[in-house]
Design a protein around this motif. Structure first.
Motif, PDB file in Angstrom:
ATOM      1  N   GLY A   1      46.172  -6.959  -3.114  1.00 34.33           N
ATOM      2  CA  GLY A   1      46.382  -6.969  -1.666  1.00 34.33           C
ATOM      3  C   GLY A   1      47.097  -8.206  -1.160  1.00 34.33           C
ATOM      4  N   ILE A   2      47.299  -9.193  -2.045  1.00 36.41           N
ATOM      5  CA  ILE A   2      47.979 -10.433  -1.650  1.00 36.41           C
ATOM      6  C   ILE A   2      49.467 -10.317  -1.958  1.00 36.41           C
ATOM      7  CG2 ILE A   2      48.158 -12.924  -2.056  1.00 36.41           C
ATOM      8  CD1 ILE A   2      45.643 -12.092  -0.543  1.00 36.41           C
ATOM      9  N   ASP A   3      50.292 -10.518  -0.953  1.00 34.79           N
ATOM     10  CA  ASP A   3      51.746 -10.440  -1.125  1.00 34.79           C
ATOM     11  C   ASP A   3      52.378 -11.792  -1.407  1.00 34.79           C
ATOM     12  OD1 ASP A   3      52.001  -7.682  -0.686  1.00 34.79           O
ATOM     13  OD2 ASP A   3      52.054  -7.931   1.489  1.00 34.79           O
ATOM     14  N   LEU A   4      51.811 -12.858  -0.842  1.00 35.06           N
ATOM     15  CA  LEU A   4      52.401 -14.194  -0.969  1.00 35.06           C
ATOM     16  C   LEU A   4      51.305 -15.202  -1.259  1.00 35.06           C
ATOM     17  CD1 LEU A   4      55.197 -15.785   1.144  1.00 35.06           C
ATOM     18  CD2 LEU A   4      53.063 -17.051   0.854  1.00 35.06           C
TER      19      LEU A   4
ATOM     20  N   GLN B   1      49.442 -18.641 -10.760  1.00 31.60           N
ATOM     21  CA  GLN B   1      49.821 -17.815  -9.614  1.00 31.60           C
ATOM     22  C   GLN B   1      49.991 -16.350 -10.017  1.00 31.60           C
ATOM     23  OE1 GLN B   1      53.152 -20.325  -8.013  1.00 31.60           O
ATOM     24  NE2 GLN B   1      51.964 -20.223  -6.121  1.00 31.60           N
ATOM     25  N   VAL B   2      50.605 -16.103 -11.176  1.00 26.32           N
ATOM     26  CA  VAL B   2      50.746 -14.717 -11.645  1.00 26.32           C
ATOM     27  C   VAL B   2      49.381 -14.089 -11.866  1.00 26.32           C
ATOM     28  CG1 VAL B   2      51.480 -13.290 -13.601  1.00 26.32           C
ATOM     29  CG2 VAL B   2      53.049 -14.986 -12.631  1.00 26.32           C
ATOM     30  N   ARG B   3      48.486 -14.838 -12.491  1.00 25.49           N
ATOM     31  CA  ARG B   3      47.143 -14.301 -12.754  1.00 25.49           C
ATOM     32  C   ARG B   3      46.455 -13.906 -11.449  1.00 25.49           C
ATOM     33  NH1 ARG B   3      44.175 -18.693 -14.791  1.00 25.49           N
ATOM     34  NH2 ARG B   3      45.573 -18.574 -16.579  1.00 25.49           N
ATOM     35  N   TYR B   4      46.568 -14.751 -10.431  1.00 27.14           N
ATOM     36  CA  TYR B   4      45.915 -14.456  -9.149  1.00 27.14           C
ATOM     37  C   TYR B   4      46.532 -13.227  -8.492  1.00 27.14           C
ATOM     38  CZ  TYR B   4      43.811 -15.159  -4.571  1.00 27.14           C
ATOM     39  OH  TYR B   4      43.099 -14.981  -3.420  1.00 27.14           O
ATOM     40  N   LEU B   5      47.851 -13.138  -8.507  1.00 28.58           N
ATOM     41  CA  LEU B   5      48.504 -11.992  -7.870  1.00 28.58           C
ATOM     42  C   LEU B   5      48.181 -10.690  -8.603  1.00 28.58           C
ATOM     43  CD1 LEU B   5      51.955 -13.571  -6.957  1.00 28.58           C
ATOM     44  CD2 LEU B   5      50.193 -12.785  -5.357  1.00 28.58           C
TER      45      LEU B   5
ATOM     46  N   ALA C   1      47.050 -10.090   9.504  1.00 30.63           N
ATOM     47  CA  ALA C   1      47.058  -9.648   8.111  1.00 30.63           C
ATOM     48  C   ALA C   1      46.308 -10.624   7.225  1.00 30.63           C
ATOM     49  CB  ALA C   1      48.497  -9.487   7.619  1.00 30.63           C
ATOM     50  N   ARG C   2      45.798 -10.121   6.105  1.00 32.10           N
ATOM     51  CA  ARG C   2      45.140 -10.957   5.109  1.00 32.10           C
ATOM     52  C   ARG C   2      45.871 -10.835   3.773  1.00 32.10           C
ATOM     53  NH1 ARG C   2      38.719  -9.612   6.321  1.00 32.10           N
ATOM     54  NH2 ARG C   2      38.737 -10.212   8.531  1.00 32.10           N
TER      55      ARG C   2
END
Length: 242
Positions: A125-128, A116-120, A206-207
């Motif tokens: 642009g992804i908050d959650l 999850q950290v790697r993806y964020l 939102a995206r």
């Protein structure tokens, strides 16, 4: 002076209210995380079944881990504040760049935080970010079944714009700045505080939210689940997983 979050740190927030039978497996799943930069903030919501005492004993038995620099913090609320109050108290204590939710009766895959950290980090642009998950009956963690109500990509924003739900709350990791901006959970929708929080993060159209297709979380079905008081005894399509 503005609050400075710790880069790369994941603050795992877990609320506990009478979850004694499930705590060892939950906490062990967090100890096995391959991502090393995390802190655990455990909020006991005035449990009466010995949950808090168990956690303190567990921490003492894992003292070598604490010496390695892991931050594990416990707060016992003086009275039962309810889920929204307990989890928001935990988020106020979180100092990480990222905040991860972990329900006390569920388990996380060892690579959950890392992926999850790697993806964020790769998708600013992804908050959650949620993930896929599997369900198991209490006592049978080896018999897991997939779920089919999650959505991915652009479909997520569309679902929430229509009042739907397609992210499992227990799988969520979000940027700490989101909490700084909009706050935590509220009591406005009793029994659906998890849905209301995610819907608050995802503005209509939102995206800024995503689900990983990988199974990184294991959801335990048992008789004492809070959601059963509101949504019956079967797995519900809205995914109120608390």
């Amino acid at each position: 002076m503005s609050f400075q979050r710790v880069p790369g740190l994941v603050s795992i927030v877990t609320t506990v209210y009478n979850k004694l039978p499930y705590l060892e497996e939950c906490l062990t799943s967090l100890l096995k995380q391959t991502y090393s930069s995390w802190e655990l903030i455990l909020i006991d919501d005035a449990s009466t079944d010995g949950s808090y005492e168990y956690v303190m004993n567990w921490l003492n038995s894992n003292e070598p881990l604490l010496r390695e620099g892991k931050g594990i913090y416990t707060l016992r609320l003086p009275r039962n504040a309810g889920y929204a109050g307990a989890i928001t108290a935990g988020m106020y204590l979180a100092k990480g760049e990222f905040i991860a939710i972990q329900d006390a009766d569920d388990l996380s895959h060892p690579d959950r935080l890392a992926r999850q950290v790697r993806y964020l980090k790769d998708n600013p642009g992804i908050d959650l970010l949620g993930s896929n998950y599997e369900v198991f009956e209490d006592g049978h963690p080896e018999r897991r079944t997939p779920v089919h109500w999650l959505k991915y990509g652009e479909q997520i924003g569309k679902v929430y714009a229509k009042g739907g739900h397609c992210i499992c709350h227990g799988t969520a990791m979000f940027r700490g700045t989101v909490f700084d901006r909009i706050g935590g959970h509220t009591r406005r929708i009793e029994g659906a505080e998890d849905y209301e929080f995610i819907a608050k993060v995802i503005k209509p159209g939102a995206r800024n939210a995503a689900n990983l297709r990988e199974v990184l979380y294991y959801y335990r079905k048992h008789q004492k689940q809070r959601s059963r008081n509101y949504f019956g005894k079967s797995q519900n399509e809205h995914g109120h997983e608390t």
